[in-house]
Design an enzyme around this catalytic site. Structure first.
Site, PDB file in Angstrom:
ATOM      1  N   SER A  65      26.544  42.230  36.928  1.00  0.00           N
ATOM      2  CA  SER A  65      27.363  42.397  36.698  1.00  0.00           C
ATOM      3  C   SER A  65      27.917  44.232  36.022  1.00  0.00           C
ATOM      4  CB  SER A  65      28.752  41.241  36.628  1.00  0.00           C
ATOM      5  OG  SER A  65      29.125  40.528  37.600  1.00  0.00           O
ATOM      6  N   ASP A 358      27.307  31.619  40.368  1.00  0.00           N
ATOM      7  CA  ASP A 358      25.847  32.203  40.684  1.00  0.00           C
ATOM      8  C   ASP A 358      24.933  30.974  40.152  1.00  0.00           C
ATOM      9  OD1 ASP A 358      27.410  34.436  41.733  1.00  0.00           O
ATOM     10  OD2 ASP A 358      27.327  35.741  40.093  1.00  0.00           O
TER      11      ASP A 358
HETATM   12  C1  S3P Z   1      30.569  39.015  40.339  1.00  0.00           C
HETATM   13  C2  S3P Z   1      31.238  38.166  40.970  1.00  0.00           C
HETATM   14  C3  S3P Z   1      30.889  36.625  41.562  1.00  0.00           C
HETATM   15  C4  S3P Z   1      29.678  36.585  41.646  1.00  0.00           C
HETATM   16  C5  S3P Z   1      29.340  38.164  41.824  1.00  0.00           C
HETATM   17  C6  S3P Z   1      29.348  39.262  41.063  1.00  0.00           C
HETATM   18  C7  S3P Z   1      31.099  40.642  39.938  1.00  0.00           C
HETATM   19  O1  S3P Z   1      32.050  36.856  42.927  1.00  0.00           O
HETATM   20  O2  S3P Z   1      29.435  35.440  42.971  1.00  0.00           O
HETATM   21  O3  S3P Z   1      27.476  37.702  41.888  1.00  0.00           O
HETATM   22  O4  S3P Z   1      30.103  40.989  39.148  1.00  0.00           O
HETATM   23  O5  S3P Z   1      32.482  40.459  39.632  1.00  0.00           O
HETATM   24  P1  S3P Z   1      33.179  36.406  42.706  1.00  0.00           P
HETATM   25  O6  S3P Z   1      33.766  37.179  42.536  1.00  0.00           O
HETATM   26  O7  S3P Z   1      33.358  37.026  44.411  1.00  0.00           O
HETATM   27  O8  S3P Z   1      33.073  35.116  43.057  1.00  0.00           O
END
Ligand code: S3P
Length: 477
Positions: A65, A358
């Site tokens: 992220s 996750d």
């Molecule tokens: C992420 C947010 C999450 C996560 C993804 C990465 C991000 O998704 O599942 O792997 O980097 O903002 P969601 O915002 O759809 O929950």
């Protein structure tokens, strides 16, 4: 690791050579079928034999992220941004490649270092081809916000899995800001983005707790007139907010609401990205369930919006200690020691779900090896991740002889003794890695199919896991 790095650009470059019509004239665009692209890819299976221990010091790769956001904000900043610890996985390379395609000069990645010559908020150039996001929902949803306010049109597309995932959650609020984005009739990608430099700020309450949607709207808000505010129903990861502040952008934050004014500037910044807690989570679960384990996971990001996995595992009885806690690049970081412990089933508290979103594939493996029943509810989001993680995990656990009952928004798992078996990961990186860890308690060999996408988030997983004690091989098919 070297093998992976050579493979990745090839895969992304191939994807960029799609037929592409002139974007500036119309938003009626098409790209070739992504499924064709998938058919010629190398696939890989994992073969994991029973083993009983994980040990030593492990450094998981950089946070996915944060790596995405570092490329995005570095590209839009004034000046040169230097990044260390960048995740050289396919998802983040797709983001990097997209900015190169929009005229940003980026050096690297080389051993985790990336140098970005920022072009400023208004310096991006129209891409000549659709921007291929591979398997990466974060790239697509965040870029949708950023591209909505440009002076040029663009198309975002992805692999078969990404092009099935819901995009209306971003296109609807963006259209309220004045964006012109066309999805497929199912509300999915390819996204055809017209570009509207006259976006208006909005005050939006997210219907689902999603850091991707929040971040998408904040990035669009950088280009909008007036104030953009986002309120979330539950706390989600706040890396975008932290990084905007590190790049010198003013935010107003109160509890679960964040606002910014368009028209500011980002100032280049040097940042060091910690290891990804979502990748470290596989080793936390592995070390907890292994009969004999003592492992230290080094330099892991422990942002409180990401540490749900630690809280849940501790509630299950895990022995986890945070050592050497510190701050790095605006994010909390620690070394994490995990030792074997007898786990017991729990009812997972609803407020922890977005903080561990996750990590459920790994946590389901912990539950499968715990005494008693684990109950998860309120996690319907898992059905729209890289795969339907509720169904795919339940199928795999049942294959290993574990009583796992999927529900619309979660799962009931009765812990037991996993057998060996053949697992269909459905191309989902986290499902493949989670089942690899199950071999630390399994009574037979676990064969996991379709593992190539592990490279999206964790290049070098097999080597690192083997070095720590897992008996794992990757076999190309
Ligand atoms: C992420 C947010 C999450 C996560 C993804 C990465 C991000 O998704 O599942 O792997 O980097 O903002 P969601 O915002 O759809 O929950």
């Amino acid at each position: 690791m070297t093998r992976t790095m050579r493979f990745v650009p090839h895969r992304i470059l191939r994807a960029c050579s799609l037929p592409y019509r002139n974007l500036s004239s119309s938003v009626k665009l098409s790209v070739s079928s992504p499924s064709r692209r998938n058919s010629s890819m190398t696939t890989s299976n994992f073969i994991v034999s029973p083993s009983a221990t994980l040990h030593g010091h492990v450094r998981a790769p950089g946070d996915k992220s944060i790596s995405h956001r570092a490329i995005m904000l570095g590209a839009l900043a004034d000046g040169v941004t230097r990044i260390g610890g960048f995740l050289e996985g396919e998802d983040c390379l797709a983001t990097l490649q997209a900015f190169r395609a929009m005229g940003v000069a980026i050096e690297g990645p080389q051993d985790g270092s990336v140098i970005i010559q920022g072009v400023g908020l208004h310096g991006l150039q129209a891409p000549h081809e659709p921007l291929y996001m591979g398997n990466s929902g974060t790239s697509m949803r965040l870029l949708a916000g950023l591209l909505a306010g440009q002076t040029f049109a663009s198309v975002l597309t992805g692999d078969a899995s990404l092009n099935r995932r819901p995009m209306r959650r971003v296109t609807e609020p963006l259209s309220r800001m004045g964006a012109h984005i066309v999805t497929t009739p199912a509300g999915a990608a390819p996204l055809q983005i017209q570009g509207n430099p006259a976006l208006q700020g909005i005050d939006y309450t997210l219907p689902v707790a999603s850091a991707q949607v929040k971040s998408c709207l904040l990035l669009a808000g950088l280009y909008a007139q007036g104030r953009t505010c986002v309120t979330e129903p539950a706390s989600t990861r706040d890396h975008t907010e932290r990084m905007l502040i590190s790049f010198g952008y003013s935010l107003e934050q109160r509890e679960r609401r964040v606002c910014l004014h368009g028209g500011g500037r980002l100032q280049a910044y040097a940042l060091e990205i910690p290891a990804d807690i979502s990748s470290a989570a596989f080793f936390m679960v592995g070390a907890s369930i292994a009969p004999k384990a003592d492992i230290v996971l080094e330099n892991v990001g422990v942002n409180p919006t990401r540490t749900g996995v630690i809280t849940i595992l501790r509630q299950m009885g895990a022995d986890i200690t945070l050592l050497n806690q510190r701050q790095a690049g605006g994010e909390p970081v620690a070394d994490i020691r995990v030792r074997s412990a007898p786990l017991h089933g729990i009812r997972i508290p609803a407020e922890l779900v977005p903080l561990a979103i996750d990590e459920f594939p790994a946590l389901f493996i912990a539950a499968a090896c715990a005494g008693g029943e684990t109950v998860l509810t309120g996690a319907e989001e898992l059905r729209v991740k890289e795969s339907d993680r509720i169904q795919v995990m339940a199928d795999g656990l049942q294959t290993l002889g574990i009583a796992a009952r999927p529900t619309p928004d979660g799962m009931l798992i009765s812990g037991g003794a996993p057998t060996g078996g053949v697992i269909a990961s459905q191309g989902d990186h986290r499902i493949a890695m989670a089942f690899a860890m199950a071999a630390l308690r399994a009574q037979g060999i676990i064969r996991i199919q379709d593992c190539a996408n592990v490279n999206t988030s964790f290049p070098g997983f097999v080597e690192l896991a083997r070095g720590a004690g897992l008996t794992i091989d990757a076999v190309s098919t």
